[in-house]
Scaffold this motif. Structure first.
Motif, PDB file in Angstrom:
ATOM      1  N   ARG A 145       0.834  -1.209   0.000  1.00  0.00           N
ATOM      2  CA  ARG A 145       0.000   0.000   0.000  1.00  0.00           C
ATOM      3  C   ARG A 145       0.866   1.256   0.000  1.00  0.00           C
ATOM      4  O   ARG A 145       0.524   2.259  -0.627  1.00  0.00           O
ATOM      5  N   HIS A 146       1.984   1.194   0.684  1.00  0.00           N
ATOM      6  CA  HIS A 146       2.922   2.321   0.666  1.00  0.00           C
ATOM      7  C   HIS A 146       3.429   2.557  -0.764  1.00  0.00           C
ATOM      8  O   HIS A 146       3.503   3.692  -1.229  1.00  0.00           O
ATOM      9  N   ARG A 147       3.726   1.492  -1.488  1.00  0.00           N
ATOM     10  CA  ARG A 147       4.182   1.616  -2.879  1.00  0.00           C
ATOM     11  C   ARG A 147       3.064   2.180  -3.762  1.00  0.00           C
ATOM     12  O   ARG A 147       3.315   2.992  -4.660  1.00  0.00           O
ATOM     13  N   MET A 148       1.816   1.769  -3.513  1.00  0.00           N
ATOM     14  CA  MET A 148       0.688   2.305  -4.281  1.00  0.00           C
ATOM     15  C   MET A 148       0.551   3.806  -4.053  1.00  0.00           C
ATOM     16  O   MET A 148       0.311   4.565  -4.994  1.00  0.00           O
ATOM     17  N   VAL A 149       0.694   4.226  -2.811  1.00  0.00           N
ATOM     18  CA  VAL A 149       0.605   5.655  -2.502  1.00  0.00           C
ATOM     19  C   VAL A 149       1.689   6.414  -3.264  1.00  0.00           C
ATOM     20  O   VAL A 149       1.444   7.496  -3.815  1.00  0.00           O
ATOM     21  N   ASN A 150       2.898   5.865  -3.329  1.00  0.00           N
ATOM     22  CA  ASN A 150       3.962   6.525  -4.081  1.00  0.00           C
ATOM     23  C   ASN A 150       3.626   6.623  -5.565  1.00  0.00           C
ATOM     24  O   ASN A 150       3.948   7.625  -6.214  1.00  0.00           O
ATOM     25  N   LEU A 151       2.963   5.609  -6.123  1.00  0.00           N
ATOM     26  CA  LEU A 151       2.524   5.698  -7.515  1.00  0.00           C
ATOM     27  C   LEU A 151       1.467   6.784  -7.688  1.00  0.00           C
ATOM     28  O   LEU A 151       1.510   7.561  -8.647  1.00  0.00           O
ATOM     29  N   GLN A 182       2.250  10.436  -8.289  1.00  0.00           N
ATOM     30  CA  GLN A 182       2.607  10.871  -9.631  1.00  0.00           C
ATOM     31  C   GLN A 182       1.399  11.407 -10.397  1.00  0.00           C
ATOM     32  O   GLN A 182       1.480  12.437 -11.046  1.00  0.00           O
ATOM     33  N   ARG A 183       0.286  10.669 -10.311  1.00  0.00           N
ATOM     34  CA  ARG A 183      -0.959  11.098 -10.972  1.00  0.00           C
ATOM     35  C   ARG A 183      -2.042  10.075 -10.651  1.00  0.00           C
ATOM     36  O   ARG A 183      -1.728   8.968 -10.232  1.00  0.00           O
ATOM     37  N   PRO A 184      -3.319  10.416 -10.868  1.00  0.00           N
ATOM     38  CA  PRO A 184      -4.385   9.433 -10.673  1.00  0.00           C
ATOM     39  C   PRO A 184      -4.168   8.231 -11.591  1.00  0.00           C
ATOM     40  O   PRO A 184      -3.590   8.355 -12.677  1.00  0.00           O
ATOM     41  N   ARG A 227      -8.444   3.893   0.926  1.00  0.00           N
ATOM     42  CA  ARG A 227      -9.647   4.656   0.559  1.00  0.00           C
ATOM     43  C   ARG A 227     -10.575   4.782   1.757  1.00  0.00           C
ATOM     44  O   ARG A 227     -11.076   5.864   2.067  1.00  0.00           O
ATOM     45  N   GLU A 228     -10.792   3.679   2.488  1.00  0.00           N
ATOM     46  CA  GLU A 228     -11.645   3.712   3.674  1.00  0.00           C
ATOM     47  C   GLU A 228     -11.017   4.547   4.796  1.00  0.00           C
ATOM     48  O   GLU A 228     -11.725   5.088   5.638  1.00  0.00           O
ATOM     49  N   ALA A 229      -9.687   4.679   4.780  1.00  0.00           N
ATOM     50  CA  ALA A 229      -8.998   5.481   5.797  1.00  0.00           C
ATOM     51  C   ALA A 229      -8.938   6.962   5.412  1.00  0.00           C
ATOM     52  O   ALA A 229      -8.384   7.769   6.155  1.00  0.00           O
ATOM     53  N   GLY A 230      -9.501   7.320   4.264  1.00  0.00           N
ATOM     54  CA  GLY A 230      -9.542   8.724   3.857  1.00  0.00           C
ATOM     55  C   GLY A 230      -8.271   9.225   3.207  1.00  0.00           C
ATOM     56  O   GLY A 230      -8.046  10.438   3.126  1.00  0.00           O
ATOM     57  N   LEU A 231      -7.418   8.334   2.693  1.00  0.00           N
ATOM     58  CA  LEU A 231      -6.159   8.738   2.062  1.00  0.00           C
ATOM     59  C   LEU A 231      -6.249   8.760   0.542  1.00  0.00           C
ATOM     60  O   LEU A 231      -5.518   9.498  -0.117  1.00  0.00           O
ATOM     61  N   VAL A 232      -7.116   7.934  -0.014  1.00  0.00           N
ATOM     62  CA  VAL A 232      -7.285   7.802  -1.458  1.00  0.00           C
ATOM     63  C   VAL A 232      -8.749   8.045  -1.775  1.00  0.00           C
ATOM     64  O   VAL A 232      -9.629   7.676  -1.002  1.00  0.00           O
ATOM     65  N   TYR A 241     -10.697   5.783 -11.645  1.00  0.00           N
ATOM     66  CA  TYR A 241      -9.417   6.445 -11.408  1.00  0.00           C
ATOM     67  C   TYR A 241      -9.336   6.855  -9.942  1.00  0.00           C
ATOM     68  O   TYR A 241     -10.269   7.454  -9.404  1.00  0.00           O
ATOM     69  N   PHE A 242      -8.208   6.517  -9.313  1.00  0.00           N
ATOM     70  CA  PHE A 242      -7.980   6.824  -7.910  1.00  0.00           C
ATOM     71  C   PHE A 242      -6.833   7.807  -7.783  1.00  0.00           C
ATOM     72  O   PHE A 242      -5.893   7.798  -8.575  1.00  0.00           O
ATOM     73  N   ALA A 243      -6.927   8.674  -6.759  1.00  0.00           N
ATOM     74  CA  ALA A 243      -5.881   9.669  -6.493  1.00  0.00           C
ATOM     75  C   ALA A 243      -5.751   9.846  -4.988  1.00  0.00           C
ATOM     76  O   ALA A 243      -6.658   9.500  -4.229  1.00  0.00           O
ATOM     77  N   LEU A 244      -4.618  10.390  -4.584  1.00  0.00           N
ATOM     78  CA  LEU A 244      -4.446  10.752  -3.178  1.00  0.00           C
ATOM     79  C   LEU A 244      -5.317  11.951  -2.859  1.00  0.00           C
ATOM     80  O   LEU A 244      -5.577  12.785  -3.733  1.00  0.00           O
ATOM     81  N   VAL A 245      -5.751  12.081  -1.632  1.00  0.00           N
ATOM     82  CA  VAL A 245      -6.569  13.225  -1.240  1.00  0.00           C
ATOM     83  C   VAL A 245      -5.713  14.466  -1.023  1.00  0.00           C
ATOM     84  O   VAL A 245      -6.239  15.570  -0.943  1.00  0.00           O
TER      85      VAL A 245
END
Length: 192
Positions: free
Chosen positions: A39-45, A48-50, A75-80, A95-99
């Motif tokens: 999940r940490h690696r996903m956040v790093n991706l 870059q962009r959604p 997503r449930e934790a309010g980060l994505v 499409y998913f993005a960081l908040v």
């Protein structure tokens, strides 16, 4: 950017960005969401962009179902968040993005600086001769005022905008920590 803060509590709600626009992490759910290496690696991706689940799965070399499961937790934790959808061949891509562009770990969070050290170790690639790399542990003997001044200088440098841009170059990590060290001191020498 990831950062831990050691500032007096400001009363900011956990889902409200701070003055730099960083999401301030406080809850155990947020810590759990980021504590798993995938999940940490996903956040790093997503910095870059959604991206869609398929693009995340391709970038991480994993199945789309596995990625879908692991996107759900942040997503449930309010980060994505879901930023949009697109119809494709009889289906819908999401499409998913960081908040927020940056995340800051609040001083009262269940995780602390150790979280960032573990995250950095998980990202660290073996060095090659032709690549810039430097790792050092240095101890400085400072007064409290000197330590505060050094912290302010480093904060100013680390708060500079530096967006994730894979078209610009390769990603490098920079982990810096100013902390009280558990280093004993010798007593003064006897003057004989």
């Amino acid at each position: 950017m990831w950062e831990t803060e050691r500032r007096p509590p400001d009363g900011t709600a956990e889902d409200t960005p701070d003055e730099q626009g960083h999401l301030v992490l406080r809850s155990p759910e947020q810590s759990k969401a980021l504590g798993y290496p995938l999940r940490h690696r996903m956040v790093n991706l997503l910095r870059q962009r959604p991206a869609t689940l398929r693009r995340l799965a391709d970038a991480l070399g994993m199945g789309k179902g596995t990625i879908g499961h692991h996107v759900r937790v942040p997503r449930e934790a309010g980060l994505v968040r879901l930023t949009g959808t697109r119809r494709v061949r009889g289906g819908t891509e999401q499409y998913f993005a960081l908040v927020s562009s940056g995340l800051r770990v609040h001083q009262d969070a269940t995780v602390g600086p150790g979280f960032l050290v573990r995250a950095a170790l998980g990202e660290m690639l073996p060095g090659r001769r032709d690549e810039p790399s430097h790792t050092a542990l240095r101890h400085l003997w400072l007064t409290a005022d000197e330590a505060r001044a050094l912290e302010a200088r480093w904060r100013a440098l680390s708060d500079e905008a530096h967006p994730a841009n894979s078209m610009r170059g390769e990603p490098y990590g920079l982990l810096s920590s100013l902390f009280r060290a558990d280093v004993p001191s010798l007593p003064p020498e006897d003057e004989h």
